[in-house]
Write an enzyme that holds these catalytic residues in place. Structure first.
Site, PDB file in Angstrom:
ATOM      1  N   LYS A  85     -71.228  -6.760 -18.719  1.00  0.00           N
ATOM      2  CA  LYS A  85     -70.357  -7.143 -20.336  1.00  0.00           C
ATOM      3  C   LYS A  85     -69.119  -7.563 -19.279  1.00  0.00           C
ATOM      4  O   LYS A  85     -68.684  -6.942 -18.226  1.00  0.00           O
ATOM      5  CB  LYS A  85     -69.235  -5.582 -20.809  1.00  0.00           C
ATOM      6  CG  LYS A  85     -68.986  -5.925 -22.053  1.00  0.00           C
ATOM      7  CD  LYS A  85     -69.218  -4.589 -22.437  1.00  0.00           C
ATOM      8  CE  LYS A  85     -68.353  -4.514 -24.153  1.00  0.00           C
ATOM      9  NZ  LYS A  85     -68.347  -3.175 -24.859  1.00  0.00           N
TER      10      LYS A  85
HETATM   11  O1  G3P Z   1     -66.801  -2.603 -28.226  1.00  0.00           O
HETATM   12  C1  G3P Z   1     -65.423  -2.569 -28.481  1.00  0.00           C
HETATM   13  C2  G3P Z   1     -65.505  -1.477 -28.189  1.00  0.00           C
HETATM   14  O2  G3P Z   1     -65.352  -0.240 -27.815  1.00  0.00           O
HETATM   15  C3  G3P Z   1     -63.669  -1.199 -28.972  1.00  0.00           C
HETATM   16  O3  G3P Z   1     -63.360  -0.749 -29.934  1.00  0.00           O
HETATM   17  O4  G3P Z   1     -62.021   0.642 -30.702  1.00  0.00           O
HETATM   18  O5  G3P Z   1     -61.317   0.304 -28.524  1.00  0.00           O
HETATM   19  O6  G3P Z   1     -60.423  -0.666 -30.214  1.00  0.00           O
HETATM   20  P1  G3P Z   1     -61.766  -0.553 -30.029  1.00  0.00           P
END
Ligand code: G3P
Length: 221
Positions: A85
């Site tokens: 990633k």
């Molecule tokens: O996969 C991406 C994710 O982990 C981001 O999510 O909730 O941190 O915006 P968030």
């Protein structure tokens, strides 16, 4: 649409894998930092991989291409099917180009616009992760960005798989499915919300009660 779990928590991953609804796991440094600090990251990731037996995205920390490629090499020694990633920055795309040349799976993360997704596709990304919740958080329309990206993919026949990420609630998941995203990576809590319905719970309770009453009345004859 495939579902992945967006988590580095082994218990959440195990519970979700057991019921067969997910085919992959996406992690990131923030998710890993939430876990028990005594856990060794490499061992945790290997354990996650053994648990899911499918896609696992592992994120690099470096912001220079050479550093990213070195980290990718290390991660691939943990398990060769790892998806690397990589953040959506120019140095990241250079790393994606090189990894793609070597047939290594990559997931370009922190994508907030169709233009960024297109650039990542052209660099050779296997997956592009479009973050919708964080767009909603700043008053933009995250779903609209996923829809537009999917529309471009359909028109152009592009190859990268679209992962809808930064999911906040079950309606996000459904809207991404309608838009045509290949995958949604979903937090444990939202997966739970998706599966639950009060009428299902009430129905199960009623079936059990009716069965018990029937058995009692039969026994009483
Ligand atoms: O996969 C991406 C994710 O982990 C981001 O999510 O909730 O941190 O915006 P968030």
């Amino acid at each position: 649409m495939e579902l992945y779990i967006d988590s580095a928590n082994l218990s959440e991953i195990q519970k979700t894998a057991e019921i067969g609804i997910i085919s992959g796991v996406t992690t990131n440094p923030t998710l890993l930092a939430k876990e028990d600090p005594s856990l060794d990251v490499k061992e945790l990731i290997k354990h996650i991989h053994a648990t899911i037996g499918g896609h696992v995205s592992v994120e690099v920390i470096s912001t220079d291409t050479k550093g990213m490629l070195q980290e990718a090499e290390d991660i691939l020694k943990w398990f060769p099917e790892a998806t690397i990633k990589i953040p959506m920055i120019p140095n990241g795309l250079a790393a994606v180009k090189e990894l793609s040349r070597q047939d290594i799976s990559t997931n370009v993360t922190l994508i907030f616009s169709p233009g960024q997704a297109l650039a990542a596709n052209n660099a050779g990304a296997t997956y592009v992760s479009v973050f919708l919740g964080r767009l909603d958080d700043i008053g933009s329309d995250g779903i609209a960005v996923v829809r537009e990206t999917c529309e471009i993919w359909d028109t152009q026949g592009l190859e990268s798989m679209i992962i809808a990420a930064s999911i906040r609630h079950p309606i996000h998941v459904l809207e991404c499915a309608k838009a045509g995203a290949d995958i949604a990576t979903v937090p444990y809590k939202v997966l739970q919300q998706m599966m639950k319905h009060p009428l299902t719970d009430a129905g199960v309770r009623a079936f059990i009660t009716d069965h018990e009453n029937m058995m009692k009345s039969k026994g009483g004859v």
